[in-house]
Motif scaffolding. Structure first.
Motif, PDB file in Angstrom:
ATOM      1  N   MET A  37      14.839  60.533 -13.132  1.00  0.00           N
ATOM      2  CA  MET A  37      16.174  60.672 -13.706  1.00  0.00           C
ATOM      3  C   MET A  37      16.434  59.486 -14.610  1.00  0.00           C
ATOM      4  N   GLU A  38      16.680  59.754 -15.872  1.00  0.00           N
ATOM      5  CA  GLU A  38      17.096  58.723 -16.823  1.00  0.00           C
ATOM      6  C   GLU A  38      16.192  57.490 -16.767  1.00  0.00           C
ATOM      7  N   GLY A  39      14.911  57.734 -16.757  1.00  0.00           N
ATOM      8  CA  GLY A  39      13.935  56.642 -16.779  1.00  0.00           C
ATOM      9  C   GLY A  39      13.589  56.070 -15.434  1.00  0.00           C
ATOM     10  N   GLN A  40      14.269  56.513 -14.374  1.00  0.00           N
ATOM     11  CA  GLN A  40      13.978  56.043 -13.022  1.00  0.00           C
ATOM     12  C   GLN A  40      13.215  57.131 -12.287  1.00  0.00           C
ATOM     13  N   GLY A  41      11.972  56.839 -11.910  1.00  0.00           N
ATOM     14  CA  GLY A  41      11.147  57.831 -11.263  1.00  0.00           C
ATOM     15  C   GLY A  41      10.624  57.353  -9.922  1.00  0.00           C
ATOM     16  N   GLU A  42      10.616  58.251  -8.935  1.00  0.00           N
ATOM     17  CA  GLU A  42      10.067  57.947  -7.615  1.00  0.00           C
ATOM     18  C   GLU A  42       9.502  59.218  -7.017  1.00  0.00           C
ATOM     19  N   ARG A  43       8.924  59.073  -5.816  1.00  0.00           N
ATOM     20  CA  ARG A  43       8.388  60.207  -5.084  1.00  0.00           C
ATOM     21  C   ARG A  43       9.348  60.574  -3.958  1.00  0.00           C
ATOM     22  N   VAL A  44       9.765  61.823  -3.916  1.00  0.00           N
ATOM     23  CA  VAL A  44      10.586  62.323  -2.815  1.00  0.00           C
ATOM     24  C   VAL A  44       9.635  62.771  -1.703  1.00  0.00           C
ATOM     25  N   THR A  45       9.778  62.145  -0.537  1.00  0.00           N
ATOM     26  CA  THR A  45       8.927  62.429   0.612  1.00  0.00           C
ATOM     27  C   THR A  45       9.796  62.494   1.860  1.00  0.00           C
ATOM     28  N   ALA A  46       9.166  62.650   3.010  1.00  0.00           N
ATOM     29  CA  ALA A  46       9.928  62.631   4.264  1.00  0.00           C
ATOM     30  C   ALA A  46      10.595  61.281   4.491  1.00  0.00           C
ATOM     31  N   ARG A  47      10.129  60.241   3.816  1.00  0.00           N
ATOM     32  CA  ARG A  47      10.685  58.895   3.981  1.00  0.00           C
ATOM     33  C   ARG A  47      11.587  58.468   2.819  1.00  0.00           C
ATOM     34  N   ARG A  48      11.720  59.325   1.790  1.00  0.00           N
ATOM     35  CA  ARG A  48      12.477  58.926   0.607  1.00  0.00           C
ATOM     36  C   ARG A  48      13.254  60.130   0.066  1.00  0.00           C
ATOM     37  N   GLY A  49      14.587  60.006   0.014  1.00  0.00           N
ATOM     38  CA  GLY A  49      15.427  61.079  -0.472  1.00  0.00           C
ATOM     39  C   GLY A  49      16.028  60.746  -1.823  1.00  0.00           C
ATOM     40  N   CYS A  50      16.832  61.672  -2.359  1.00  0.00           N
ATOM     41  CA  CYS A  50      17.359  61.491  -3.707  1.00  0.00           C
ATOM     42  C   CYS A  50      18.730  62.141  -3.827  1.00  0.00           C
ATOM     43  N   LEU A  51      19.649  61.475  -4.540  1.00  0.00           N
ATOM     44  CA  LEU A  51      20.956  62.007  -4.900  1.00  0.00           C
ATOM     45  C   LEU A  51      21.007  62.165  -6.417  1.00  0.00           C
ATOM     46  N   GLU A 154       7.003  49.260   6.105  1.00  0.00           N
ATOM     47  CA  GLU A 154       6.171  48.839   4.986  1.00  0.00           C
ATOM     48  C   GLU A 154       4.741  48.606   5.434  1.00  0.00           C
ATOM     49  N   ARG A 155       4.566  48.059   6.642  1.00  0.00           N
ATOM     50  CA  ARG A 155       3.212  47.800   7.140  1.00  0.00           C
ATOM     51  C   ARG A 155       2.494  49.110   7.462  1.00  0.00           C
ATOM     52  N   LEU A 156       3.218  50.057   8.045  1.00  0.00           N
ATOM     53  CA  LEU A 156       2.574  51.311   8.428  1.00  0.00           C
ATOM     54  C   LEU A 156       2.274  52.193   7.222  1.00  0.00           C
ATOM     55  N   ASP A 157       3.144  52.193   6.212  1.00  0.00           N
ATOM     56  CA  ASP A 157       2.922  52.981   5.004  1.00  0.00           C
ATOM     57  C   ASP A 157       2.705  54.453   5.365  1.00  0.00           C
ATOM     58  N   LEU A 158       3.782  55.106   5.779  1.00  0.00           N
ATOM     59  CA  LEU A 158       3.690  56.497   6.220  1.00  0.00           C
ATOM     60  C   LEU A 158       3.188  57.423   5.125  1.00  0.00           C
ATOM     61  N   GLU A 159       3.513  57.128   3.878  1.00  0.00           N
ATOM     62  CA  GLU A 159       3.026  57.993   2.803  1.00  0.00           C
ATOM     63  C   GLU A 159       1.501  57.972   2.743  1.00  0.00           C
ATOM     64  N   ARG A 160       0.914  56.796   2.936  1.00  0.00           N
ATOM     65  CA  ARG A 160      -0.543  56.716   2.941  1.00  0.00           C
ATOM     66  C   ARG A 160      -1.119  57.454   4.140  1.00  0.00           C
TER      67      ARG A 160
END
Length: 255
Positions: A37-51, A154-160
């Protein structure tokens, strides 16, 4: 007619770019969606949401194996909610946010409830909005314990870990393997993982197997025995029993 529209979707691996005249909340229970969105990009996952605020241009592309809750929120309907004006302020700007374990578990439960009772989508949507508001209101007041959980995250890195699990769903998965990916001892990994997610590592693996299985059950013509093998069950019988316990419906009925 529902005031809010809540859908459980599988976002396809094709790029979509648009805007709309309503706010939107995006939460995932599994898989990955690239969203900008407007130059800001991320990954939506079970650990990261978006409005996504109303009228904001955004682009997204799913991985084809995600399960994503998409809540459409007409601005005019927020006034009917308790603390509607405060919830409206959550959408002052585009926002990505960390999904804590409690909210992740609630998302799983509500996605399941939505599948079972789609007529209750408005009530489920309101509950989800209120839970999100409560979490985001409390987020600036994190205690030392909560900050410790963030460090563990951060240590566990669930996405990985999720990415590795998705490549090994058909294999036997041991806690020692997962711990090694995070450079932790098995005992330390087990306790940290449970503190972060609220479940044991093997229970998490089981839920991930079944979430992927449900996608295959609903969206492929593969036999149930073949699906059972692909997600790591020794036979169709044990797969069907686990599926029924987890989703409260048999895979054949779900199909």
């Amino acid at each position: 007619m529902a005031q809010f529209e809540l859908h459980s979707r599988n976002l396809a691996p094709e790029q979509v770019a648009h805007s709309h005249d309503f706010h939107q909340l995006i939460l995932a229970t599994c898989g990955v969606t690239e969203l900008a969105m407007e130059g800001q990009g991320e990954r939506v996952t079970a650990r990261r949401g978006c409005l996504i605020p109303s009228s904001r241009h955004h682009e997204y592309q799913g991985d084809g194996s995600n399960r994503t809750l998409v809540l459409d929120i007409p601005v005019q309907h927020l006034a009917s909610l308790e603390k509607g004006s405060e919830i409206e302020r959550l959408f002052d700007k585009p926002r990505f946010f960390t999904v804590p374990p409690a909210l992740n578990q609630l998302t799983h439960a509500l996605a399941h409830q939505l599948d079972q009772c789609p007529a209750l989508q408005n009530e489920i949507a309101v509950l989800l909005l209120r839970a999100l508001y409560m979490y985001l209101q409390d987020a600036p007041k994190q205690t030392a314990d909560q900050l410790g959980v963030r460090c563990i995250s951060e240590r566990l890195d669930l996405e990985r870990l999720d990415a590795w699990l998705d490549q090994h769903l058909a294999d036997e998965v041991r806690v020692e393997q997962l711990a090694a990916l995070c450079a932790l001892s098995p005992g330390h990994f087990h306790s940290c993982f449970r503190e972060l997610t609220g479940v044991t590592p093997l229970a998490y693996v089981q839920s991930r197997r079944l979430e992927h299985a449900r996608t295959l059950v609903r969206h492929s013509a593969l036999s149930l025995g073949h699906i059972a093998m692909l997600v790591g069950f020794r036979d169709q019988g044990s797969f069907s029993r686990a599926y029924r316990r987890y989703f409260e419906i048999s895979p054949s009925s779900d199909r």
